[in-house]
Design an enzyme around this catalytic site. Structure first.
Site, PDB file in Angstrom:
ATOM      1  N   SER A   1      22.578 -21.072   4.027  1.00 25.49           N
ATOM      2  CA  SER A   1      23.471 -21.970   3.509  1.00 25.49           C
ATOM      3  C   SER A   1      24.737 -21.605   4.037  1.00 25.49           C
ATOM      4  O   SER A   1      25.162 -20.409   4.111  1.00 25.49           O
ATOM      5  CB  SER A   1      23.156 -21.936   1.899  1.00 25.49           C
ATOM      6  OG  SER A   1      24.573 -22.654   1.321  1.00 25.49           O
TER       7      SER A   1
ATOM      8  N   LYS B   1      20.698 -15.921  -0.798  1.00 25.78           N
ATOM      9  CA  LYS B   1      20.730 -16.480   0.546  1.00 25.78           C
ATOM     10  C   LYS B   1      21.033 -15.114   1.547  1.00 25.78           C
ATOM     11  O   LYS B   1      20.641 -14.927   2.565  1.00 25.78           O
ATOM     12  CB  LYS B   1      21.634 -17.291   0.864  1.00 25.78           C
ATOM     13  CG  LYS B   1      21.107 -18.710   0.258  1.00 25.78           C
ATOM     14  CD  LYS B   1      19.818 -19.443   0.656  1.00 25.78           C
ATOM     15  CE  LYS B   1      19.252 -20.519   0.084  1.00 25.78           C
ATOM     16  NZ  LYS B   1      17.897 -20.664   0.372  1.00 25.78           N
TER      17      LYS B   1
ATOM     18  N   TYR C   1      23.221 -16.881  -6.682  1.00 23.47           N
ATOM     19  CA  TYR C   1      22.485 -17.874  -5.763  1.00 23.47           C
ATOM     20  C   TYR C   1      22.702 -17.632  -4.142  1.00 23.47           C
ATOM     21  O   TYR C   1      21.730 -17.390  -3.363  1.00 23.47           O
ATOM     22  CB  TYR C   1      22.538 -19.539  -5.977  1.00 23.47           C
ATOM     23  CG  TYR C   1      22.189 -20.454  -4.784  1.00 23.47           C
ATOM     24  CD1 TYR C   1      20.900 -20.537  -4.461  1.00 23.47           C
ATOM     25  CD2 TYR C   1      23.245 -20.986  -3.934  1.00 23.47           C
ATOM     26  CE1 TYR C   1      20.668 -21.382  -3.245  1.00 23.47           C
ATOM     27  CE2 TYR C   1      22.791 -21.697  -2.869  1.00 23.47           C
ATOM     28  CZ  TYR C   1      21.605 -22.122  -2.522  1.00 23.47           C
ATOM     29  OH  TYR C   1      21.239 -22.639  -1.417  1.00 23.47           O
TER      30      TYR C   1
END
Ligand code: NAD
Ligand code: UD1
Length: 338
Positions: A124, A152, A148
Site C-alpha cells: 500500500s 505492510k 496497519y
C-alpha cells in the site's frame, strides 16, 4: 498459470480473479469470508463464465494450506488476505499483527516447502507514511503511521530479507494508491462492513440515502481548494496490474516494489464534483475538521509500472464514479441484495 489468490473474495481480489480468468489463468481462491461474501464468487462466475475453485479456510490454518498446496500445483500466489481498517488497527493492533503477519509467514513456509517461489503481494502507499515529495517514487523513504501500515512495512521487510537470502524467490510488492470504483458490470464492488472509513464508499452510501451527508475532512490544506489530494485508481486497472505482474514475475530478480497509481491527484471536492456529474444531482456534504494523520497530498509516480510491467491505468475519475455508482445503485445493500 495456475494461481492461488488469497483473499480472492474481497474487493480487490474479486476484480483480480475476473481479470485473471479473462487472461486464461486458472484461479483457486482461499478466503475465510471474514470481510467478504461468497456471493462475490457467484458474480465472478456470472461475469466470466468460469467459477474459480473456492476453499473456505483461514490462511492461519497451516494444515489446510498445506493440503491445498498438495492438491494443486501452483505457479504463483497473489496474496490479498489481511485486515485493512486503519482505525481498528490502532485500537486492536494485536489482531492486525496476528492476522496479517502470521498468515503471511504460514503462506511463505508452505510455498517454500512446495517449491512455489512466485508471489505478488498487496502492499500500500501507506508505506510512504506522510510523504515529503510528490509524485512518490518507489525510492521514497518508508515509514508507518499506524499498526496497519506497520504490517505492510514489516511484510515488505520480511520479503526483502527472504529474497536476499534465497535467490529462488520472485516477489513483486504492489503499492496501491487509492482503489475505487467497481467492475463495469455492476456485479462486483466494494462492500464495507458498517459505516465506511474510506471516501468513495462513504460518498456512494450518501448518494443511495443510507448516510445523511459526507463530511469533508478539512479544507485548510495547502492544496488548490484546501482539501486533500489523493490518487484514485479504478479497481479494474488495479486488477489488470496484477495480471501484468504475473506476466513478468519469473524474470524478476529478488523483491521489487512497484507503485500502482494513475499519477493524477484529485482533491476531495474534485472527487465529490465528479461524482455529482455521475449521478446528475448534488451530493450532500459539509466541511468538517481535519482527520488526524491525513497527509495533504499523496499521488504516485507510476513510471516504474510502465517500464517493468508495461502497465498503466486506463480509466479516469469519471469512469471510477460512474462504475462506483452503477455498483451501489444495483446493490444498495452490497452483496445482501440484488
Ligand atoms: P478486503 O477486506 O475486501 O479483502 C481481503 C480479503 O481477505 C477478504 O475477503 C477477507 O475475508 C480475506 N481474509 C482476511 N484475513 C484472512 C485470513 N486470515 N484467511 C483467509 N482470508 C482472509 O480488502 P481489499 O480492499 O480487497 O484489500 C486487499 C488487500 O489489499 C489487503 O491486503 C489490503 O491491505 C490491501 N490494500 C487495500 C487497499 C484498499 O484501499 N482497499 C489499499 C492498499 C492496500
Ligand atoms: C486510507 C488509509 C490508508 C490506506 C488508504 C487506501 C487512513 C488514515 N488511511 O487513506 O492507510 O492505504 O486509505 O486504502 O484511513 N475523506 C473525507 N471524508 C470522509 C472520508 C475521507 O473527507 O468521510 C478524505 C480524507 O481526509 C482523505 C480522502 O478523503 O483526504 C481519502 O480518504 P480515504 O479514502 O480514507 O483514503 P486515504 O486517506 O488515502
Amino acid at each position: 498459470m495456475k494461481i492461488l489468490v488469497t483473499g480472492g473474495a474481497g474487493y480487490i481480489g474479486s476484480h483480480t480473479c475476473v481479470e485473471a480468468i479473462k487472461a486464461d489463468h486458472e484461479v483457486v481462491v482461499l478466503d475465510n469470508f471474514s470481510n467478504s461474501s461468497g456471493i462475490a464468487l457467484d458474480r465472478i462466475a456470472e461475469i466470466t463464465g468460469v467459477r474459480p475453485v473456492v476453499v473456505e479456510a483461514d490462511l492461519l490454518d497451516t494444515p489446510v494450506v498445506e493440503k491445498l498446496f498438495k492438491e494443486h500445483s501452483f505457479d504463483a500466489v497473489i496474496h490479498f488476505a489481511g485486515f485493512k481498517a486503519v482505525g481498528e488497527s490502532v485500537s486492536e493492533p494485536w489482531k492486525y499483527f496476528h492476522n496479517n503477519l502470521v498468515s503471511t509467514l504460514v503462506l511463505l513456509d508452505v510455498m517454500r516447502a512446495n517449491n512455489v517461489f512466485n508471489l505478488v503481494f498487496s502492499s500500500s502507499a501507506t508505506v510512504y507514511g506522510d510523504p515529503e515529495v510528490v509524485p512518490i517514487t518507489e525510492s521514497a523513504p518508508l515509514s508507518a503511521l499506524n499498526p496497519y501500515g506497520r504490517t505492510k512495512l514489516w511484510i515488505e521487510d520480511m520479503l526483502r530479507d527472504i529474497a536476499a537470502a534465497d535467490s529462488r524467490w520472485h516477489f513483486i510488492l504492489l503499492r496501491y494508491f487509492n482503489p475505487a470504483g467497481a467492475h463495469e458490470s455492476g456485479l462486483i464492488g466494494e462492500d464495507p462492513n458498517g459505516i465506511p472509513n474510506n471516501l468513495m464508499p462513504y460518498i456512494t452510501q450518501v448518494a443511495i440515502g443510507k448516510l445523511k451527508e459526507l463530511t469533508v475532512f478539512g479544507d485548510d490544506y495547502p492544496t488548490r481548494d484546501g482539501t486533500c489530494i489523493r490518487d484514485y485508481i479504478h479497481v479494474s486497472d488495479l486488477a489488470e496490474g496484477h495480471i501484468s505482474a504475473l506476466d513478468v514475475i519469473e524474470s524478476v530478480k529478488g523483491c521489487i516494489p512497484i507503485n500502482l497509481g494513475t499519477g493524477e491527484g484529485y482533491t476531495v471536492l474534485e472527487l465529490v464534483h465528479a461524482f455529482e456529474r455521475a449521478i446528475g444531482k448534488p451530493l450532500p456534504h459539509k466541511i468538517g475538521p481535519r482527520r488526524p494523520g491525513d497527509s495533504a497530498a499523496t499521488f504516485a509516480d507510476p513510471s516504474l509500472a510502465l517500464e517493468l510491467l508495461g502497465w498503466k491505468a486506463k480509466r479516469g475519475i469519471d469512469e471510477i464514479c460512474n462504475d462506483a455508482w452503477n455498483w451501489q445503485s444495483k446493490n444498495p445493500n452490497g452483496y445482501q441484495t440484488r
